[in-house]
Design a protein around this motif. Structure first.
Motif, short mmCIF file in Angstrom:
data_model
loop_
_atom_site.label_atom_id
_atom_site.label_comp_id
_atom_site.label_asym_id
_atom_site.label_seq_id
_atom_site.Cartn_x
_atom_site.Cartn_y
_atom_site.Cartn_z
N HIS A 140 0.78 -1.22 0.07
CA HIS A 140 0.03 0.11 -0.07
C HIS A 140 0.84 1.38 0.04
CE1 HIS A 140 0.22 -0.25 4.48
NE2 HIS A 140 0.10 0.90 4.57
N LYS A 141 0.29 2.48 -0.39
CA LYS A 141 1.07 3.59 -0.65
C LYS A 141 0.13 4.79 -0.07
CE LYS A 141 -0.93 4.95 -5.02
NZ LYS A 141 -0.64 5.15 -6.40
N PHE A 142 1.08 5.83 0.38
CA PHE A 142 0.28 6.98 0.86
C PHE A 142 1.18 8.26 0.64
CE2 PHE A 142 3.04 5.74 4.27
CZ PHE A 142 3.63 6.86 4.58
N GLU A 143 0.68 9.24 0.22
CA GLU A 143 1.36 10.59 -0.05
C GLU A 143 1.94 11.51 1.06
OE1 GLU A 143 1.43 14.18 -3.21
OE2 GLU A 143 -0.59 13.22 -2.60
N SER A 144 3.06 11.77 1.15
CA SER A 144 3.51 12.55 2.37
C SER A 144 3.40 13.87 2.03
CB SER A 144 5.14 12.29 2.76
OG SER A 144 5.57 12.92 3.68
N ASP A 145 3.77 14.83 3.07
CA ASP A 145 3.66 16.50 2.68
C ASP A 145 5.10 16.91 2.27
OD1 ASP A 145 5.59 15.74 5.05
OD2 ASP A 145 4.88 17.66 6.05
#
Length: 123
Positions: free
Chosen positions: A66-71
């Motif tokens: 799974h993935k997520f976008e950081s700031d």
């Protein structure tokens, strides 16, 4: 390790290639989410960015990653072991994994991102 990866790929209907295995090996050894640049640095196979993202998308579709976008506007990837939150420091951009109780949540949680300032940056 390679035999385990081959078996896992077969289970998910993914054709085994050394490039895919290399990405998966790096993520298996990681103790934190990793960006494309961090993964590429540790891989023992040369791969262009488009090929990397096609393979990651395949792993994600199979529920393996799974993935997520950081700031910092980068995508981070990790193996789908258990659902947990990520704390991202707004100053140093360090990412920490956090266990959370999802007992009262109805539905499927894919990503939880908390932002703030880590202890190191508060000093």
């Amino acid at each position: 390790m390679m035999e385990e990866i081959k078996t896992l790929f077969e289970k998910h209907g993914i054709k085994f290639t050394t490039a895919r295995a290399s990405i998966f090996e790096v993520l298996t050894a990681a103790h934190h989410p990793m960006s494309y640049e961090q993964i590429k640095e540790k891989m023992d196979v040369c791969m262009d960015k488009a090929t990397f993202y096609r393979n990651i998308a395949m792993f994600e579709e199979a529920g393996m990653v799974h993935k997520f976008e950081s700031d910092d506007r980068k995508w981070y990837f990790e193996l789908s072991r258990n659902t947990h939150a990520h704390f991202i420091c707004e100053h140093c951009h360090k990412i920490q994994c956090m266990e959370v109780d999802l007992g009262k949540v109805e539905g499927e949680v894919k990503s939880i991102v908390l932002k703030g300032i880590c202890k190191g940056c508060q000093s």
